[in-house]
Design an enzyme around this catalytic site. Sequence first.
Site, PDB file in Angstrom:
ATOM      1  N   SER A  74      56.390  82.801 -26.639  1.00 49.40           N
ATOM      2  CA  SER A  74      57.403  81.757 -26.455  1.00 49.40           C
ATOM      3  C   SER A  74      58.667  82.325 -25.810  1.00 49.40           C
ATOM      4  CB  SER A  74      57.741  81.127 -27.801  1.00 49.40           C
ATOM      5  OG  SER A  74      58.339  82.107 -28.622  1.00 49.40           O
ATOM      6  N   THR A  75      59.444  81.452 -25.227  1.00 51.22           N
ATOM      7  CA  THR A  75      60.694  81.863 -24.587  1.00 51.22           C
ATOM      8  C   THR A  75      61.652  82.455 -25.623  1.00 51.22           C
ATOM      9  OG1 THR A  75      60.407  80.282 -22.807  1.00 51.22           O
ATOM     10  CG2 THR A  75      62.670  80.981 -23.256  1.00 51.22           C
ATOM     11  N   GLU A  88      55.936  86.739 -19.962  1.00 53.03           N
ATOM     12  CA  GLU A  88      55.300  85.470 -19.575  1.00 53.03           C
ATOM     13  C   GLU A  88      55.558  84.502 -20.711  1.00 53.03           C
ATOM     14  OE1 GLU A  88      54.069  84.530 -16.806  1.00 53.03           O
ATOM     15  OE2 GLU A  88      53.843  86.435 -15.757  1.00 53.03           O
ATOM     16  N   CYS A 124      50.153  77.387 -22.053  1.00 49.28           N
ATOM     17  CA  CYS A 124      51.474  77.473 -21.401  1.00 49.28           C
ATOM     18  C   CYS A 124      51.516  76.604 -20.160  1.00 49.28           C
ATOM     19  CB  CYS A 124      51.802  78.928 -21.068  1.00 49.28           C
ATOM     20  SG  CYS A 124      50.556  79.744 -20.075  1.00 49.28           S
TER      21      CYS A 124
HETATM   22  P1  NAD Z   1      55.238  83.745 -30.189  1.00 54.91           P
HETATM   23  O1  NAD Z   1      56.343  84.040 -29.251  1.00 54.91           O
HETATM   24  O2  NAD Z   1      55.538  83.204 -31.520  1.00 54.91           O
HETATM   25  O3  NAD Z   1      54.358  85.061 -30.434  1.00 54.91           O
HETATM   26  C1  NAD Z   1      53.791  85.810 -29.374  1.00 54.91           C
HETATM   27  C2  NAD Z   1      53.535  87.235 -29.854  1.00 54.91           C
HETATM   28  O4  NAD Z   1      54.779  87.878 -30.110  1.00 54.91           O
HETATM   29  C3  NAD Z   1      52.736  87.352 -31.146  1.00 54.91           C
HETATM   30  O5  NAD Z   1      51.874  88.476 -31.036  1.00 54.91           O
HETATM   31  C4  NAD Z   1      53.818  87.610 -32.184  1.00 54.91           C
HETATM   32  O6  NAD Z   1      53.336  88.300 -33.313  1.00 54.91           O
HETATM   33  C5  NAD Z   1      54.785  88.487 -31.406  1.00 54.91           C
HETATM   34  N1  NAD Z   1      56.172  88.485 -31.878  1.00 54.91           N
HETATM   35  C6  NAD Z   1      56.799  87.587 -32.680  1.00 54.91           C
HETATM   36  N2  NAD Z   1      58.095  87.921 -32.839  1.00 54.91           N
HETATM   37  C7  NAD Z   1      58.299  89.052 -32.122  1.00 54.91           C
HETATM   38  C8  NAD Z   1      59.437  89.853 -31.862  1.00 54.91           C
HETATM   39  N3  NAD Z   1      60.623  89.573 -32.384  1.00 54.91           N
HETATM   40  N4  NAD Z   1      59.294  90.925 -31.059  1.00 54.91           N
HETATM   41  C9  NAD Z   1      58.103  91.216 -30.491  1.00 54.91           C
HETATM   42  N5  NAD Z   1      56.981  90.477 -30.703  1.00 54.91           N
HETATM   43  C10 NAD Z   1      57.080  89.405 -31.506  1.00 54.91           C
HETATM   44  O7  NAD Z   1      54.280  82.775 -29.355  1.00 54.91           O
HETATM   45  P2  NAD Z   1      52.996  82.018 -29.873  1.00 54.91           P
HETATM   46  O8  NAD Z   1      53.447  80.897 -30.762  1.00 54.91           O
HETATM   47  O9  NAD Z   1      52.000  83.012 -30.370  1.00 54.91           O
HETATM   48  O10 NAD Z   1      52.431  81.427 -28.490  1.00 54.91           O
HETATM   49  C11 NAD Z   1      52.839  80.220 -27.955  1.00 54.91           C
HETATM   50  C12 NAD Z   1      53.871  80.419 -26.851  1.00 54.91           C
HETATM   51  O11 NAD Z   1      53.380  81.304 -25.852  1.00 54.91           O
HETATM   52  C13 NAD Z   1      54.205  79.135 -26.104  1.00 54.91           C
HETATM   53  O12 NAD Z   1      55.593  79.062 -25.879  1.00 54.91           O
HETATM   54  C14 NAD Z   1      53.467  79.289 -24.780  1.00 54.91           C
HETATM   55  O13 NAD Z   1      54.005  78.503 -23.734  1.00 54.91           O
HETATM   56  C15 NAD Z   1      53.610  80.744 -24.555  1.00 54.91           C
HETATM   57  N6  NAD Z   1      52.579  81.228 -23.617  1.00 54.91           N
HETATM   58  C16 NAD Z   1      52.948  81.628 -22.369  1.00 54.91           C
HETATM   59  C17 NAD Z   1      51.994  82.050 -21.449  1.00 54.91           C
HETATM   60  C18 NAD Z   1      52.376  82.482 -20.055  1.00 54.91           C
HETATM   61  O14 NAD Z   1      51.574  83.173 -19.413  1.00 54.91           O
HETATM   62  N7  NAD Z   1      53.537  82.142 -19.545  1.00 54.91           N
HETATM   63  C19 NAD Z   1      50.644  82.077 -21.825  1.00 54.91           C
HETATM   64  C20 NAD Z   1      50.302  81.655 -23.106  1.00 54.91           C
HETATM   65  C21 NAD Z   1      51.280  81.248 -24.001  1.00 54.91           C
END
Ligand code: NAD
Length: 472
Positions: free
Chosen positions: A223-224, A244, A278
């Site tokens: 996520s952003t 990403e 995404c």
């Molecule tokens: P998230 O940001 O909650 O988690 C993503 C990953 O980051 C997980 O492995 C999580 O454990 C880890 N994480 C959490 N907090 C962290 C921190 N403080 N520091 C480092 N790592 C941390 O996202 P999600 O809910 O798993 O996925 C959904 C999001 O991902 C949506 O916003 C979606 O749009 C985005 N997404 C983007 C793409 C792209 O290519 N642009 C592709 C797929 C998903």
Amino acid sequence: MSFPTGFAMTIDGRAVAGDGSFVVLNPATLAPVGEAPLATAAHLDSAVAAARSALPGWRALSIEGRKPYLRAASDALRLRIEDFAALLTAEQGKPLAEAREEVGGAAFWLREVGKLTLPTAVHEDSDRRLVETRYRPIGVVGAIVPWNFPVLLTMFKLAPALLAGNCVVLKPSPFTPLTALAFGELMRDVLPAGVLNVISGDDTLGPALTGHPGIDKISFTGSTETGRAVMRGAAGSLKRITLELGGNDAAIVLPDVDLNKAVPNLFWAAMRNNGQLCIAAKRIFVHEDIFDRFLAAMTDYAQSVAIGDGAVDGVQIGPVQNERQLQRVRALLSETKDAGLSVTTTELDNCLPGYFLPISIVANPPDDSAVVRQEQFGPIIPLLKFSSDEEVVARANASEYGLAGSVWSADVEHARKIADALETGTVWINEAHYLHPLVPFAGRRQSGLGIENGLDGFKEFVVPHTIVTARG
Ligand code: NAD
């Protein structure tokens, strides 16, 4: 399924247990799928140390010398597609056919990215001097992956990072760690020890990895909001980062489309993987001349879609992946209804205990409503009415995101003009979601920083090393 229920991490080519474990649930049945090890800071340290000590040997191989490893990794995964797909459906929830596609896609990524090359660039070769730039690996890469496409998105990072000569510490989402752990196990017989380390843990592990002084680069998908935290965490040691992030893609439907084709295509552009994508169409702009017919046809189509356990034949949409996401989507839906907006919700006729939601279609919500501004990341489809090209382009671009988008029309030249004006990394015309290992994918604005895939994405895993040799 030929996986045990207990999974191990992979550190330095060996199976390593955690300090305890956590249970991974099947989101359709809420039954445990398996247990993932809980990594401590010491496990992270040893994964980073293993990667650092494998680095000189791995780096010393040329790109050509590493290519056979990527081919072998691809072949090994391809041979196990059925096992990995079943495990992916069990932990992630997506229908089995889509899980097969994802695992097959991951094997394809390893193979195709493994064909890239980055020769030395010669800028000057004269009597006075030779000026050349070689591309060197960055070092140890931390790869952080979300839960929506855990296998494929892992390969967006692993394939170029390894080909470039980096070693990797991979951290999957705590919601879907099992396929990554199984992949780590598979790679123990394919890659030299320490080249790929896979560790799983709770919410403390991502920040620890991001801040770790032994990591040179973070490649993150998520996520952003978390992307911002990664950027902050990486700042301390000025790590390179690729982010990403989220998207709020507009799909623009012109009045000349064939509704019989456009409605199912747009439905799946929005609802693939239950909208947890995404690059899902998250704002569907429909021209006012066809809006009412489009809305009626989309509502009918939504009702015909089978929602259930992805492991069951014929199911087209699985559950929401986790309870946190279920609550987020429910809250967004309540807010939408409380605002008095028109919401049509399909019937849900399965009695499973999992995280199921019916599909909701929101008719012409205002652009400033939460359901339009935020990424829904679940089964909610906002249909918005527009009347002119200029208006729809301005509204589509009025977003903090800039990931992708699509235009749908019988008049391809007309669609291309609109595509030109959309401020996103990718625009599809009359299709959605096409990605390829050799085609760059990058978000603008708050959808990300840096590039994945293609030669441009590969270059994110190298640093230029310029050598100037005086002559004469
Ligand atoms: P998230 O940001 O909650 O988690 C993503 C990953 O980051 C997980 O492995 C999580 O454990 C880890 N994480 C959490 N907090 C962290 C921190 N403080 N520091 C480092 N790592 C941390 O996202 P999600 O809910 O798993 O996925 C959904 C999001 O991902 C949506 O916003 C979606 O749009 C985005 N997404 C983007 C793409 C792209 O290519 N642009 C592709 C797929 C998903």
